[in-house]
Design a protein around this motif. Sequence first.
Motif, mmCIF file in Angstrom:
data_model
loop_
_atom_site.group_PDB
_atom_site.id
_atom_site.type_symbol
_atom_site.label_atom_id
_atom_site.label_comp_id
_atom_site.label_asym_id
_atom_site.label_seq_id
_atom_site.Cartn_x
_atom_site.Cartn_y
_atom_site.Cartn_z
ATOM 1 N N VAL A 14 -8.256 -5.163 -0.131
ATOM 2 C CA VAL A 14 -8.949 -6.240 0.720
ATOM 3 C C VAL A 14 -10.098 -6.712 0.012
ATOM 4 O O VAL A 14 -10.527 -7.740 -0.005
ATOM 5 C CB VAL A 14 -9.526 -5.571 2.061
ATOM 6 C CG1 VAL A 14 -10.297 -6.604 2.710
ATOM 7 C CG2 VAL A 14 -8.313 -5.597 3.326
ATOM 8 N N ALA A 15 -10.668 -5.934 -0.872
ATOM 9 C CA ALA A 15 -11.843 -6.095 -1.783
ATOM 10 C C ALA A 15 -11.138 -7.265 -2.914
ATOM 11 O O ALA A 15 -12.026 -8.128 -3.111
ATOM 12 C CB ALA A 15 -12.365 -4.824 -2.342
ATOM 13 N N LYS A 48 -5.165 4.023 3.638
ATOM 14 C CA LYS A 48 -6.094 3.378 4.079
ATOM 15 C C LYS A 48 -7.073 3.007 2.958
ATOM 16 O O LYS A 48 -7.721 1.891 2.907
ATOM 17 C CB LYS A 48 -7.119 4.163 5.149
ATOM 18 C CG LYS A 48 -6.382 4.231 6.404
ATOM 19 C CD LYS A 48 -7.300 5.046 7.439
ATOM 20 C CE LYS A 48 -6.522 4.984 8.879
ATOM 21 N NZ LYS A 48 -7.434 5.803 9.720
ATOM 22 N N LYS A 49 -7.403 3.764 1.822
ATOM 23 C CA LYS A 49 -8.143 3.811 0.678
ATOM 24 C C LYS A 49 -7.504 2.576 -0.201
ATOM 25 O O LYS A 49 -8.334 1.733 -0.525
ATOM 26 C CB LYS A 49 -8.411 4.749 -0.205
ATOM 27 C CG LYS A 49 -9.182 4.694 -1.283
ATOM 28 C CD LYS A 49 -9.322 6.145 -2.008
ATOM 29 C CE LYS A 49 -10.280 6.045 -3.172
ATOM 30 N NZ LYS A 49 -9.816 5.323 -4.172
ATOM 31 N N GLU A 97 0.728 -1.188 0.105
ATOM 32 C CA GLU A 97 0.044 -0.035 -0.152
ATOM 33 C C GLU A 97 0.837 1.271 -0.007
ATOM 34 O O GLU A 97 0.455 2.024 -0.508
ATOM 35 C CB GLU A 97 -0.967 0.041 1.089
ATOM 36 C CG GLU A 97 -0.344 0.015 2.406
ATOM 37 C CD GLU A 97 -1.314 -0.254 3.644
ATOM 38 O OE1 GLU A 97 -2.336 -0.849 3.259
ATOM 39 O OE2 GLU A 97 -0.977 0.010 4.909
ATOM 40 N N ARG A 156 -5.748 0.227 1.005
ATOM 41 C CA ARG A 156 -5.780 -1.092 1.776
ATOM 42 C C ARG A 156 -6.996 -1.524 1.432
ATOM 43 O O ARG A 156 -7.558 -2.912 1.300
ATOM 44 C CB ARG A 156 -5.769 -0.986 2.997
ATOM 45 C CG ARG A 156 -5.838 -2.047 4.221
ATOM 46 C CD ARG A 156 -5.067 -3.341 3.740
ATOM 47 N NE ARG A 156 -3.741 -2.978 4.277
ATOM 48 C CZ ARG A 156 -3.076 -3.496 5.332
ATOM 49 N NH1 ARG A 156 -3.684 -4.398 6.314
ATOM 50 N NH2 ARG A 156 -1.851 -3.619 5.652
ATOM 51 N N ARG A 157 -8.244 -0.682 1.647
ATOM 52 C CA ARG A 157 -9.551 -1.405 1.390
ATOM 53 C C ARG A 157 -9.905 -1.742 0.209
ATOM 54 O O ARG A 157 -10.544 -2.920 -0.211
ATOM 55 C CB ARG A 157 -10.516 -0.222 1.782
ATOM 56 C CG ARG A 157 -10.914 0.470 2.895
ATOM 57 C CD ARG A 157 -11.899 1.253 3.347
ATOM 58 N NE ARG A 157 -11.835 2.308 2.374
ATOM 59 C CZ ARG A 157 -11.250 3.528 2.958
ATOM 60 N NH1 ARG A 157 -10.788 3.524 4.092
ATOM 61 N NH2 ARG A 157 -11.098 4.579 2.222
ATOM 62 N N GLU A 158 -8.945 -0.979 -0.893
ATOM 63 C CA GLU A 158 -9.071 -1.881 -2.288
ATOM 64 C C GLU A 158 -8.653 -3.094 -2.438
ATOM 65 O O GLU A 158 -9.125 -4.108 -3.076
ATOM 66 C CB GLU A 158 -8.490 -0.780 -3.356
ATOM 67 C CG GLU A 158 -9.432 0.336 -3.577
ATOM 68 C CD GLU A 158 -8.571 1.637 -4.349
ATOM 69 O OE1 GLU A 158 -7.395 1.160 -4.619
ATOM 70 O OE2 GLU A 158 -9.226 2.661 -4.440
#
Length: 215
Positions: A195-196, A188-189, A99, A191-193
């Motif tokens: 994880v998705a 953080k954004k 990330e 990381r969310r991507e």
Amino acid sequence: MRKFIIHALCLLSLAGCENATIRKAEHPPAATVSTESPLDREIKRLLEKGVSMSERKRQLSAIETTFQRHTTPERARRLAALCFTKTLGTPFLPFDLAEIAVAETGGHQLSSSAVSSRGALGVWQLMPQRARSHGYVPADMGNDEKCAEAAVRELSSKLRMAQGNLERAKRLYCGQGPQADYYLRKVKKIRREMVAVLEQQTERLAMGEPGTRTQ
């Protein structure tokens, strides 16, 4: 005569004790030789921490997919592998290093020749003085492997400054002030991507869809 005999017996007794000590020292217990390789010990340590190698491999696949949005498939695969190998034996997971790469140079095709307006270098954007503090010269940051190693060391130093708070450490990686706050939101954004992507790959694997690749 009696005194002489007593004296001789004493000397023989002392000599016997000394020889017994020497004989004991000559036969120490056999040392136990470990058959574990460094990799075996690392895997064991990770399992004890609750981080399985399968989880790290799952992250690797998601990282490669994410990196392909910013660079060529070949380069994405190589950089993803560095995120995996260079975080072994550290408090970090592959996602942590990935990330930062995307946040730093995702807009520049994850290029090893990327140079910021402030002079930060490489995929993970190390400032020259920070690269030197970790035992590298600035030119080394053009080498992806050395840049990844320096990034892990830099994040480790920030983690110590943040007293073990990884989120704060990532913010400090960028610096301080509003720019660092924006950087943390960006990380953080990303990381969310990732994880998705990981969840999508897991679902596809569970459904047995063709073309789903495992590492």
